[in-house]
Design an enzyme around this catalytic site. Structure first.
Site, PDB file in Angstrom:
ATOM      1  N   ASP A  30      53.404  31.026  59.784  1.00 16.96           N
ATOM      2  CA  ASP A  30      53.388  31.650  61.114  1.00 16.96           C
ATOM      3  C   ASP A  30      52.454  32.849  61.096  1.00 16.96           C
ATOM      4  O   ASP A  30      52.263  33.475  60.058  1.00 16.96           O
ATOM      5  CB  ASP A  30      54.801  32.080  61.522  1.00 16.96           C
ATOM      6  N   TYR A  43      63.575  31.022  49.940  1.00 21.63           N
ATOM      7  CA  TYR A  43      63.400  32.035  50.980  1.00 21.63           C
ATOM      8  C   TYR A  43      61.948  32.492  50.961  1.00 21.63           C
ATOM      9  O   TYR A  43      61.245  32.375  49.968  1.00 21.63           O
ATOM     10  CB  TYR A  43      64.381  33.213  50.876  1.00 21.63           C
ATOM     11  N   ASN A  73      54.898  38.129  54.069  1.00 24.08           N
ATOM     12  CA  ASN A  73      55.567  38.199  52.771  1.00 24.08           C
ATOM     13  C   ASN A  73      55.510  36.906  51.972  1.00 24.08           C
ATOM     14  O   ASN A  73      55.459  36.929  50.743  1.00 24.08           O
ATOM     15  CB  ASN A  73      57.015  38.657  52.936  1.00 24.08           C
ATOM     16  N   HIS A 111      59.531  32.140  62.470  1.00 18.30           N
ATOM     17  CA  HIS A 111      59.162  32.277  61.063  1.00 18.30           C
ATOM     18  C   HIS A 111      59.217  30.936  60.330  1.00 18.30           C
ATOM     19  O   HIS A 111      58.609  30.773  59.285  1.00 18.30           O
ATOM     20  CB  HIS A 111      60.117  33.280  60.399  1.00 18.30           C
ATOM     21  N   ASN A 163      60.218  35.237  50.867  1.00 11.71           N
ATOM     22  CA  ASN A 163      59.657  36.259  49.993  1.00 11.71           C
ATOM     23  C   ASN A 163      59.455  35.807  48.555  1.00 11.71           C
ATOM     24  O   ASN A 163      58.864  36.531  47.759  1.00 11.71           O
ATOM     25  CB  ASN A 163      60.529  37.515  50.020  1.00 11.71           C
TER      26      ASN A 163
END
Length: 187
Positions: A91, A64, A112, A20, A66
């Site tokens: 990714d 982060y 996300n 990720h 999201n």
């Protein structure tokens, strides 16, 4: 002319080498090749790379995955960069490991980070470089796979793939999206 190059990932050592976080690794490789050093700043780690009269602002958001849109919006505004000069590295489960696809726009494809960027910016009209991580995981194990590490064979192949990503980023800034897509999406 300025460009905002955003590598998506999650902060923290536990995420550092996960699939990720390939966006962070792409920017780390580009910065290292250019002798640029990231500094902690608002919403992320930032550095600049000069390229033939252009300035590339490299951003690894600290929000982060999201909430990546907040960092992207802030740095676009702070550096006065138009959305046409934004490139997001992400990714992609739908592509085989190491496959690279540059797109001028598109849906979030269930990612996300892209979903939040789209929501915050109010558009899908920004370039993204998708780095294939494959989808070789048992049913119901997608999260564990994405947050897992590349296998030994993939790690051996990563340096060359990261170099190609650097070439694509430079071409995007120097030659534009269409020429770069034509050159690299065929490989």
């Amino acid at each position: 002319m300025k460009y905002l190059i955003v590598g998506l990932g999650n902060i923290g050592y536990e995420y550092a080498f996960t699939r990720h976080n390939i966006g962070f690794r792409v920017l780390d490789a580009l910065a290292e090749a250019s002798n640029a050093v990231f500094r902690v700043d608002r919403y992320g780690e930032v550095t600049q790379v000069k390229l033939k009269g252009r300035t590339l602002v490299l951003l690894k958001p600290s929000t982060y995955m999201n909430l990546s849109g907040n960092a992207v919006r802030y740095w676009l505004q702070k550096e006065n960069i138009g959305i046409e000069n934004l490139l997001v590295i992400v990714d992609d489960l739908a592509l085989p490991f190491g496959s690279l696809r540059l797109k001028s726009k598109g849906s979030d494809a269930g990612h996300n980070g892209l979903k939040n960027i789209q929501a915050v910016l109010g558009t899908q009209e920004y370039a993204r470089l998708r780095f294939g991580i494959g989808d070789n995981y048992p049913k119901g194990m997608q999260v564990e796979y994405v947050l897992g590490r590349f296998d030994e064979e993939q790690e051996k192949l990563l340096p060359e793939r990261l170099d190609v990503c650097g070439e694509i980023i430079k071409s995007f800034c120097l030659a534009g999206i269409q020429i770069t897509m034509n050159q690299y999406n065929k490989k």
